[in-house]
Design an enzyme around this catalytic site. Sequence first.
Site, PDB file in Angstrom:
ATOM      1  N   MET A   1       0.753  -1.335  -0.066  1.00 56.10           N
ATOM      2  CA  MET A   1       0.075   0.071   0.078  1.00 56.10           C
ATOM      3  C   MET A   1       0.694   1.360   0.000  1.00 56.10           C
ATOM      4  SD  MET A   1      -2.984  -1.193   2.518  1.00 56.10           S
ATOM      5  CE  MET A   1      -2.019  -1.893   3.924  1.00 56.10           C
ATOM      6  N   MET A   2       0.690   2.145  -1.021  1.00 57.02           N
ATOM      7  CA  MET A   2       1.432   3.455  -1.140  1.00 57.02           C
ATOM      8  C   MET A   2       1.445   4.149   0.096  1.00 57.02           C
ATOM      9  SD  MET A   2       3.089   2.916  -3.882  1.00 57.02           S
ATOM     10  CE  MET A   2       3.814   4.706  -3.944  1.00 57.02           C
TER      11      MET A   2
ATOM     12  N   GLN B   1       7.684  -5.085  -4.241  1.00 62.67           N
ATOM     13  CA  GLN B   1       6.691  -5.039  -5.446  1.00 62.67           C
ATOM     14  C   GLN B   1       7.212  -3.904  -6.314  1.00 62.67           C
ATOM     15  OE1 GLN B   1       2.571  -2.971  -5.734  1.00 62.67           O
ATOM     16  NE2 GLN B   1       1.861  -5.197  -6.204  1.00 62.67           N
TER      17      GLN B   1
ATOM     18  N   CYS C   1      -2.746  -2.003 -10.061  1.00 68.23           N
ATOM     19  CA  CYS C   1      -2.902  -0.743  -9.340  1.00 68.23           C
ATOM     20  C   CYS C   1      -3.303   0.283 -10.692  1.00 68.23           C
ATOM     21  CB  CYS C   1      -1.800   0.030  -8.967  1.00 68.23           C
ATOM     22  SG  CYS C   1      -2.043   1.828  -8.238  1.00 68.23           S
TER      23      CYS C   1
ATOM     24  N   LYS D   1       0.702  -9.436  -8.938  1.00 67.60           N
ATOM     25  CA  LYS D   1      -0.587  -9.165  -8.413  1.00 67.60           C
ATOM     26  C   LYS D   1      -1.217  -8.487  -9.446  1.00 67.60           C
ATOM     27  CE  LYS D   1      -2.284  -6.747  -4.526  1.00 67.60           C
ATOM     28  NZ  LYS D   1      -3.291  -5.964  -5.199  1.00 67.60           N
TER      29      LYS D   1
ATOM     30  N   HIS E   1      -6.627  -9.570  -7.285  1.00 65.73           N
ATOM     31  CA  HIS E   1      -7.652  -8.899  -6.727  1.00 65.73           C
ATOM     32  C   HIS E   1      -8.909  -9.068  -7.390  1.00 65.73           C
ATOM     33  CE1 HIS E   1      -8.667  -4.442  -5.013  1.00 65.73           C
ATOM     34  NE2 HIS E   1      -9.874  -5.404  -5.089  1.00 65.73           N
TER      35      HIS E   1
ATOM     36  N   GLY F   1      -5.528  -6.082   2.973  1.00 63.96           N
ATOM     37  CA  GLY F   1      -4.996  -4.766   2.987  1.00 63.96           C
ATOM     38  C   GLY F   1      -5.181  -3.824   4.243  1.00 63.96           C
ATOM     39  N   ARG F   2      -6.125  -2.847   4.124  1.00 61.27           N
ATOM     40  CA  ARG F   2      -6.283  -2.120   4.924  1.00 61.27           C
ATOM     41  C   ARG F   2      -6.833  -2.302   6.540  1.00 61.27           C
ATOM     42  NH1 ARG F   2      -5.563  -0.166   0.488  1.00 61.27           N
ATOM     43  NH2 ARG F   2      -5.408   2.048   0.060  1.00 61.27           N
TER      44      ARG F   2
END
Length: 333
Positions: free
Chosen positions: A12-13, A64, A94, A133, A165, A228-229
């Site tokens: 995650m950026m 990544q 992305c 990914k 994803h 992720g989050r």
Amino acid sequence: MSTASRLSVAPMMDWTDRHCRFFHRQISRHALLYTEMVTAPAIVHGDRRKLLEYNVPEHPVALQLGGSDPAELRAASAIANDWGYDEINLNCGCPSDRVQSGAFGAVLMKTPELVAECVSEMGAVSTAEVTVKCRIGVDDQDPQEVLPRFLETVSAAGVNRFTIHARKAWLQGLSPKDNREIPPLDYELVDRMKLEFPHLNLSLNGGLADLAAAEAALSRGLDGAMIGRAAYHEPMAILGEADLRIWQEGSPRDPFEIAENMIAYIESHLAQGGRLHQITRHMLGLFHARPGARRYRQILSEGATRSGAGVSLFRQAVAAVSEAMAAQAEQDP
């Protein structure tokens, strides 16, 4: 690596930097951790140490890469190879405008042959496993046709592990945030890919908000789950129980123990001229849903950016939780 990838924390950026990963590693011994996406040109032409440096305790840790030029990705992978990452992952998922302008990320779903060329070049110079990914498709593509062709084409170039994803990415009209939420999830398609490609290691990403969802994916035959989050904002609920529930090792972790384990790391970072908030901004969810958690976050959010903020402020924030929990215990019958 296939064991570690049973549960991973998504790249995650602006979030999964080395401080975040060191913190997460204190919570789970086994979860696979990813760097933020780093572009191949940045590694080839930029400050390699700044971009690639990590702490040895972060292992297993994956880098990544973003890019679409096979020669540039080969060069970046050769440089990264000297840093000893456990995996090098190519971002094909992305949807941000910045990524699209560079003709990489999710737009690569349109050119599986180019992706195959890229990973072939990366694998030729990397001792670490090269993985991908991706999304299930982009824009008006039919995922039922696009995803199996993508997996077949890219795996023929030597990639055996994919994280999918389970949403389309809409390259026009949706923001990156909307692309994480609006396109419908299609877990059934990813499940079917595992049946069609049983030899591939496939992990599910997208919409997984707790360990139960990760366990459900594994129980359906998938090889891994990427969160992720939720793992970032509620690390103890996800990573704190992961070693026991996913790998059947250890026991649920104690957040106070985790906080104490971070002290020496924080002190070392400050001694090198770093700022407290660079670490603690990743730790705001450590006491999520516990008494005093709001006060803990408030102390760190307001104080950690101030000049001279140090370990004493962090201890003050942790003490606020201890005090709130003690007060709660006294009130309970």
